[in-house]
Design a protein around this motif. Structure first.
Motif, short mmCIF file in Angstrom:
data_model
loop_
_atom_site.label_atom_id
_atom_site.label_comp_id
_atom_site.label_asym_id
_atom_site.label_seq_id
_atom_site.Cartn_x
_atom_site.Cartn_y
_atom_site.Cartn_z
N GLU A 52 11.61 9.22 -4.85
CA GLU A 52 10.38 8.97 -4.09
C GLU A 52 10.51 7.70 -3.24
OE1 GLU A 52 5.88 7.52 -4.99
OE2 GLU A 52 6.57 9.25 -6.16
N VAL A 53 11.05 6.63 -3.82
CA VAL A 53 11.22 5.38 -3.08
C VAL A 53 12.18 5.58 -1.91
CG1 VAL A 53 12.16 3.03 -3.21
CG2 VAL A 53 10.58 3.84 -4.96
N LEU A 54 13.30 6.27 -2.16
CA LEU A 54 14.27 6.54 -1.08
C LEU A 54 13.64 7.39 0.02
CD1 LEU A 54 17.52 7.16 -3.16
CD2 LEU A 54 16.92 5.13 -1.81
N ALA A 55 12.87 8.40 -0.37
CA ALA A 55 12.19 9.25 0.62
C ALA A 55 11.17 8.43 1.41
CB ALA A 55 11.51 10.43 -0.08
N LYS A 56 10.46 7.54 0.73
CA LYS A 56 9.48 6.69 1.42
C LYS A 56 10.16 5.77 2.43
CE LYS A 56 5.63 6.67 -1.84
NZ LYS A 56 4.80 5.87 -2.75
N PHE A 57 11.31 5.19 2.06
CA PHE A 57 12.06 4.37 3.01
C PHE A 57 12.46 5.20 4.23
CE2 PHE A 57 12.71 0.96 -0.11
CZ PHE A 57 12.77 -0.15 0.72
N ALA A 62 0.83 -1.22 0.00
CA ALA A 62 0.00 0.00 0.00
C ALA A 62 0.86 1.26 0.00
CB ALA A 62 -0.92 0.00 1.21
N LEU A 63 1.92 1.26 0.81
CA LEU A 63 2.75 2.46 0.93
C LEU A 63 3.60 2.73 -0.30
CD1 LEU A 63 3.89 2.13 4.65
CD2 LEU A 63 2.12 3.64 3.72
N PHE A 64 4.16 1.69 -0.88
CA PHE A 64 5.07 1.91 -2.01
C PHE A 64 4.39 1.98 -3.36
CE2 PHE A 64 8.15 0.75 1.21
CZ PHE A 64 9.15 1.70 0.98
N THR A 65 3.18 1.43 -3.48
CA THR A 65 2.48 1.53 -4.76
C THR A 65 1.47 2.68 -4.77
OG1 THR A 65 0.78 -0.08 -4.10
CG2 THR A 65 2.74 -0.93 -5.24
N GLY A 66 1.14 3.18 -3.61
CA GLY A 66 0.22 4.31 -3.53
C GLY A 66 0.92 5.54 -2.98
N PHE A 67 0.18 6.58 -2.77
CA PHE A 67 0.67 7.80 -2.15
C PHE A 67 1.85 8.40 -2.90
CE2 PHE A 67 -1.10 5.07 1.16
CZ PHE A 67 -2.09 5.89 1.67
N GLY A 68 1.76 8.43 -4.22
CA GLY A 68 2.83 9.01 -5.02
C GLY A 68 2.93 10.51 -4.78
N PHE A 69 4.18 10.99 -4.61
CA PHE A 69 4.36 12.43 -4.43
C PHE A 69 5.49 12.98 -5.29
CE2 PHE A 69 6.32 10.25 -0.80
CZ PHE A 69 7.64 10.68 -0.87
N LEU A 70 6.23 12.12 -5.99
CA LEU A 70 7.28 12.57 -6.91
C LEU A 70 7.26 11.71 -8.18
CD1 LEU A 70 10.25 13.18 -4.47
CD2 LEU A 70 9.06 14.89 -5.83
N PRO A 71 6.21 11.80 -8.96
CA PRO A 71 6.11 10.92 -10.14
C PRO A 71 7.24 11.15 -11.15
CG PRO A 71 4.39 12.59 -10.19
CD PRO A 71 5.09 12.71 -8.86
N GLU A 72 7.86 12.32 -11.14
CA GLU A 72 8.93 12.61 -12.08
C GLU A 72 10.28 12.02 -11.65
OE1 GLU A 72 8.94 15.73 -8.99
OE2 GLU A 72 7.36 14.92 -10.26
#
Length: 196
Positions: free
Chosen positions: A137-142, A122-132
């Motif tokens: 985005e993945v590093l920030a999410k971690f 849910a967290l890594f496939t949703g809640f996108g905030f840096l699509p570019e």
């Protein structure tokens, strides 16, 4: 990004196998042993997150036979833990072994924990905030996930250690155990239905 952080907080703080077992280890073995277990949970949850982000989890779970076997193993193991918690009697700690589960026990729990897969998916496939910039985005999410994950698990560990220090009656201990077990099974069932 704030929506993502809020989602992380609420998905992680809810009782699940990780936090409930953390409280159990804290109650049974104290803070030092509990911290080793939390380190294992931390490594395990990040391994699960890497499996989700890399697509390995999706690839493995795409085969219905493998998925059925993994779900049966994880559901069986987590049901076993819930039963041990529920019938621990007057002890808040559900672990009967003479030694704490340690880092390896934490890693194993998270890798079979369906809630860990559901939350990370849910967290890594949703809640996108840096699509570019997906990598950033993945590093920030971690970073955000771990900044929230660590204090929540330490808080649950402290709660377990604190409950152990209280002089509660055997009846109250039994009620707490059963409530923890029911909460754990409810979360496991919800997570399994999300992943099926």
């Amino acid at each position: 990004m704030l929506t993502f952080a809020a989602a992380v907080f609420f998905l992680i703080i809810t009782p699940g196998p990780g936090v409930l077992s953390t409280a159990g280890v804290g109650a049974g073995f104290g803070m030092r042993a509990g911290m080793r277990y939390v380190c294992g949970l931390f490594l395990g949850t990040n391994l699960v997150a890497l499996a989700v982000v890399s697509g390995l989890a999706a690839l493995v779970l795409a085969d219905d036979r493998i998925r059925l076997v993994l779900f049966a193993l994880s559901f069986g193991y987590l049901t076993y833990l819930a039963i041990r918690i529920a019938f621990a009697g007057a002890r808040l700690a559900f672990i009967e072994k003479a030694s704490p589960p340690g880092v390896a026990g934490g890693i194993v729990l998270q890798t079979v924990n369906p809630k860990a897969y559901a939350v990370n998916t849910a967290l890594f496939t949703g809640f996108g905030f840096l699509p570019e910039n997906y990598v950033y985005e993945v590093l920030a999410k971690f970073a955000i996930m771990n900044a929230i994950w660590i204090p929540i698990h330490v808080l649950w560990l402290w709660a377990g250690v604190s409950l152990h220090r209280l002089d509660l009656s055997p009846r109250v201990h039994s009620i707490i155990n059963k409530a923890m077990a029911l909460s754990m099974m409810a979360v496991v069932l919800l997570a399994v239905t999300e992943l099926v």
